[in-house]
Design an enzyme around this catalytic site. Structure first.
Site, PDB file in Angstrom:
ATOM      1  N   HIS A 374       0.775  -1.110  -0.041  1.00  0.00           N
ATOM      2  CA  HIS A 374      -0.114   0.040  -0.033  1.00  0.00           C
ATOM      3  C   HIS A 374       0.818   1.248   0.001  1.00  0.00           C
ATOM      4  CE1 HIS A 374      -3.954  -1.889   0.964  1.00  0.00           C
ATOM      5  NE2 HIS A 374      -3.029  -2.763   1.544  1.00  0.00           N
ATOM      6  N   LYS A 567      -8.659  13.998   5.159  1.00  0.00           N
ATOM      7  CA  LYS A 567      -7.560  12.826   4.950  1.00  0.00           C
ATOM      8  C   LYS A 567      -6.645  13.276   6.238  1.00  0.00           C
ATOM      9  CE  LYS A 567      -6.681  14.252   0.565  1.00  0.00           C
ATOM     10  NZ  LYS A 567      -6.916  12.885  -0.292  1.00  0.00           N
ATOM     11  N   ARG A 568      -5.743  11.954   6.414  1.00  0.00           N
ATOM     12  CA  ARG A 568      -4.752  12.073   7.289  1.00  0.00           C
ATOM     13  C   ARG A 568      -3.966  13.142   7.324  1.00  0.00           C
ATOM     14  NH1 ARG A 568      -4.485   8.094  11.793  1.00  0.00           N
ATOM     15  NH2 ARG A 568      -2.713   9.181  12.291  1.00  0.00           N
ATOM     16  N   LYS A 573       0.712  14.434   1.704  1.00  0.00           N
ATOM     17  CA  LYS A 573      -0.344  14.820   1.206  1.00  0.00           C
ATOM     18  C   LYS A 573      -0.553  16.008   0.846  1.00  0.00           C
ATOM     19  CE  LYS A 573      -2.468  10.649   3.502  1.00  0.00           C
ATOM     20  NZ  LYS A 573      -3.126  10.070   2.504  1.00  0.00           N
ATOM     21  N   THR A 678      -8.630   6.637  -1.792  1.00  0.00           N
ATOM     22  CA  THR A 678      -9.928   6.124  -2.170  1.00  0.00           C
ATOM     23  C   THR A 678     -11.031   7.134  -1.959  1.00  0.00           C
ATOM     24  OG1 THR A 678      -9.781   5.187   0.121  1.00  0.00           O
ATOM     25  CG2 THR A 678      -9.159   3.579  -1.732  1.00  0.00           C
ATOM     26  N   LYS A 682     -14.693   8.633  -3.620  1.00  0.00           N
ATOM     27  CA  LYS A 682     -16.198   8.839  -2.750  1.00  0.00           C
ATOM     28  C   LYS A 682     -16.572  10.221  -3.241  1.00  0.00           C
ATOM     29  CE  LYS A 682     -14.160   5.955   0.813  1.00  0.00           C
ATOM     30  NZ  LYS A 682     -13.747   5.926   2.001  1.00  0.00           N
TER      31      LYS A 682
END
Ligand code: Z57
Length: 831
Positions: A374, A567-568, A573, A678, A682
């Protein structure tokens, strides 16, 4: 012990089957019965929590029947099963999903109303089952939903943490962590006090000869901890199939040893033993994409893996088949490297307990396991010090050394000229101290290795696992692009949109075959349809605006563009890129005349997400976002044109409110760092557009929906290495727009400049590893395009509809079918 009821008495069982509610009246009766008997309350003290409990119990009763039947069917048919081993299952709430899957939500809605409650209020009483950090854990939850919905005989195996991911509070702009004790009342779990496994740690290995003169290894001494099974039913959609998620809880082994201690009056040390045992399953490690190498974490891993394998092997042995058929009956998927010890444990069982020869055992092991990678981030790749493994699991270390020896011998044979190869691919890293490389062990121990999106799968094959592709050939490596369950992420989270879609695509069939969404494409130019679509988005935004008002006391305009990044929090990110962009926008607004300002598109920048408690830089980012918000939100020059919101404690249930309300969501990782993502799927599935980099699943989303329907920007993955190289050698100057942002920060416009020194220097002075400066200009330019396009609402809504129509590929059902065919070799079980 034979626990089965003899034939003559079985009729009494069959004719006395419990029948659950068929209509609203029976549902109400069940709720009242549970309130008055199970909970021992009455209408005079039935609050929403009690009403939730009783409703959950009423649905649980229905679920259990399907669950039992599914398990019986799996046993009778003795079909191949898939075991999904994951340290994380980020399930969220269960009640709404149970109502959907056993059918009866409408009945419950009416019944609860009659009894004095609103169904939404009751559903929201439930605590999230938050046994995960982020994407990896939520993926496991979506997979369970799909495996049940597609009738695969599947089991999830995990740990029953007493504390899930911490709850986040924002106090004075800083993250504060609060423990998540979630088990107070959990109607969805069933303790199986009769299903236990004793797990051994420490001790030593003694070699002896058996009666045939063969050397056998005996793992002796050390300590024993007991694993107790707790089961959770996993219902499928529109099928009676209800699978099982088995979570292990640790407790002290009740040997004579403890009784002796008690008899000797050593109460304290006996209690201390108990607490040490319970510590193993006490708390989820709160790191996402980071491994910290703590002994307790390794204990968790072995405890869970050993209990699960014992269970799996026990079930296989009941069928009395030869060991060679094990891989025909059992497929085990490793969700990341966290369960890799399972490879070693199965080899140990076959070798030491069952007396198989090495090669025979090893063929069974490798035919059984599949490994999903992952991440490519080096700090997330698991390595354990050899000394620690030796201490905790002495026999396993011997087996790891043997696995490595035979593996390296085969490599040497194949590449006799490449001496360097052996040290590069060795499972043991010859460092100080020596380390066990878990990803290499997982590859060697599996028959298939997959990445989670095309770019990511290409990257692992050309970078971190390149040598292994040479050794095993390309066929061992494959891609299975992630997916999401449309049941939770469209139907449950966005019921009005789901209803509209159903009305145009021929009912709710699309929830079983998401490609049916393509029927929506013919409505893209339908004015009335677009209007309905837009109204639903607006209503979802109003709902989120109310939530923001009630939690933060900030008023946001639902007509503004809602720009969401949830998100985290992680440097890769790049929430820092987002907030720097927000500051840039703010500075521009400040420079404008009132007339100019009137032409601007109003925006609400919404952030949410947890930082790992030890991730200092991530916490700085949270602090900066909050400080920018407190300046911007009260600036009268700006008014509605810009609001900056930090939503506390982002979790699955909050995602279900936030995602349907987004116009634009941000997926802006440095190219090549986000394996898939992911939430990007969504957001698009809920009629939002994306601003994103060419990374992870963004690339396939673009391929599916078309590049006109996504706002892509920034560096490409193939250029990242060179850019980083240039930074290190000083060929790097900070983007001029970004310089202005830094100036505003360092002159204290957003609070004490010292607080944010590190954030600025990471980009300006320390090599800008995540390429924030390189991508800044193109990010800002692209946001400008977003502003322009949002002004043309007709065109914007068309893009949203077109995108949703083309999202069929991203169902986790598609994804599970690919695993089943390519990796597990398993068929659905007819119901
Ligand atoms: C985690 O949430 C992910 C990868 C990890 O190695 C760990 Br540890 C935790 C995420 C990736 O970052 C996402 O890109 C991906 O979508 C998700 O796993 C599911 O594959």
């Amino acid at each position: 012990v034979e626990a089965s009821i003899p034939e003559p008495q079985r009729e009494a069982w069959t004719k006395n089957q419990f029948e659950s509610f068929k209509d609203q009246g029976e549902f109400e009766k069940e709720v009242v019965r549970h309130v008055e008997t199970t909970l021992a309350r009455s209408m005079f003290n039935c609050d929403e929590t009690a009403a939730y409990s009783a409703t959950a119990l009423a649905f649980r009763d229905r679920l259990i029947k399907d669950w039992n039947k599914t398990q019986q069917r799996q046993t009778f048919t003795d079909s191949k099963r898939i075991y999904y081993l994951s340290l994380e299952f980020l399930m969220g709430r269960a009640l709404d999903n149970a109502m959907l899957n056993v059918k009866g939500k409408d009945i419950a809605k009416g019944g609860l109303n009659e009894l004095g409650f609103r169904i939404e209020d009751i559903i929201s009483q439930e605590n999230d089952a938050a046994l995960g950090n982020g994407g990896l854990g939520r993926l496991a939850a979506c997979f369970l939903d799909s495996m049940a919905s597609l009738n695969y005989p599947a089991w999830g195996y995990g740990l029953r943490y007493r504390y899930g991911i911490f709850k986040q509070e924002i106090i004075d702009g800083y993250q504060v962590e609060v423990p998540d004790y979630w088990l107070d009342f959990n109607p969805w779990e069933f303790p199986r006090h009769d299903v236990t496994v004793d797990i051994q740690f420490y001790g030593h290995v003694r070699k002896s000869q058996d009666e045939n003169g063969k050397t056998v290894a005996n793992w002796e001494g050390g300590e024993v901890v007991t694993a107790v099974a707790y089961d959770m039913p996993i219902p499928g959609y529109d099928t009676p199939s209800t699978n099982n998620l088995r979570l292990w809880s640790s407790k002290a082994a009740s040997g004579e040893f403890d009784f002796q201690k008690f008899n000797n009056g050593e109460y304290e040390s006996s209690v201390a033993d108990q607490q040490r045992a319970e510590t193993i399953s006490a708390v989820l490690y709160p790191n996402d994409n980071l491994e910290r190498g703590k002994e307790l974490r390794l204990k968790q891993q072995y405890f869970w893996v050993a209990a699960s394998l014992y269970d799996i092997v026990r079930r296989f042995k009941k069928s009395k088949r030869p060991w060679s058929e094990f891989p025909d009956q059992v497929a085990i998927q490793l969700n990341d490297t966290h369960p890799t010890l399972a490879v070693v444990e199965l080899q140990r069982i076959l070798l030491d307990k069952e007396g198989l020869e090495w090669d025979e055992a090893w063929n069974i092991v490798t035919a059984t396991f599949g490994y999903t990678n992952h991440t490519v981030l080096p700090e997330a790749l698991e390595k354990w010090p050899v000394g620690l493994v030796q201490h905790l699991l002495p026999r396993h270390l011997q087996i790891i050394y043997d696995i490595n020896l035979f593996f390296l011998q085969s490599v040497e044979k194949k590449f006799p000229e490449d001496r360097d190869m052996l040290s590069r691919v060795s499972i043991i890293e010859e460092s100080q101290p020596k380390m066990v490389r878990m990803a290499y062990l997982a590859i060697v121990g599996s028959h298939k290795v997959n990445g989670v999106a095309e770019l990511h799968s290409d990257l692992i094959q050309t970078t971190i696992f390149k040598d292994f592709v040479k050794i095993y050939g390309a066929d061992k490596f494959t891609n299975v692009t992630n997916g999401i369950t449309p049941r939770r992420w469209l139907h449950q989270a966005n019921p009005r949109l789901s209803e509209l879609i159903a009305s145009k695509t021929g009912g709710y069939d699309y929830l079983k075959d998401l490609t049916t969404l393509n029927k929506l494409e013919q409505y893209v130019d339908d004015k009335d349809f677009r209007k309905e679509w837009a109204e639903i988005k607006y209503a979802n935004k109003v709902r989120l605006a109310k939530y923001i008002k009630s939690t933060l006391d900030i008023t946001v305009n639902p007509a503004a563009l809602f720009d969401v990044q949830v998100k985290r929090i992680h440097e890769y990110k790049r929430q820092q890129l987002n907030i720097f962009g927000v500051i840039y926008r703010y500075l521009q607004l400040k420079e404008m005349s009132p007339e100019e300002r009137k032409k601007q598109a109003p925006r609400v920048s919404i952030f949410g997400g947890k930082a790992a408690p030890g991730y200092w830089m991530a916490k700085q980012i949270i602090h900066l976002i909050n400080n920018v918000g407190s300046v911007v939100n009260k600036d009268p020059d700006v008014g509605d044109l810009l609001k900056v919101i930090y939503l506390e404690d982002y979790n699955v249930s909050k995602a279900e409110i936030i995602i349907p309300a987004s116009d634009l969501s941000e997926h802006i990782s440095t190219a090549g760092t986000e394996a898939s993502g992911t939430s990007n799927m969504k957001f698009v599935l809920n009629g939002g557009l994306i601003i994103g980099t060419c990374d992870g699943a963004n690339i396939e989303i673009t391929r599916e929906i078309g590049q006109d329907n996504i706002f892509l920007f920034g560096t490409l993955s193939e250029d990242v290495e060179d850019l980083r190289h240039n930074h290190t050698y000083g060929k790097h100057s900070v983007d001029s727009g970004l310089q202005k942002v830094f100036e505003a920060i360092t002159t204290g416009k957003f609070g004490d400049a010292n607080d944010f020194g590190a954030l600025v220097s990471a980009v300006r002075d320390h090599g800008d590893y995540y390429l924030v400066s390189d991508d800044f200009q193109s990010y800002v330019d692209t946001q400008k395009m977003v502003d322009e396009e949002y002004k043309n609402q007709e065109e914007w809504v068309s893009k949203c509809i077109r995108s949703v129509a083309r999202m069929g590929f991203f169902s986790s059902d598609r994804c599970i079918n690919e695993y089943a065919e390519e990796i597990w070799n398993i068929e659905p079980l007819a119901v």
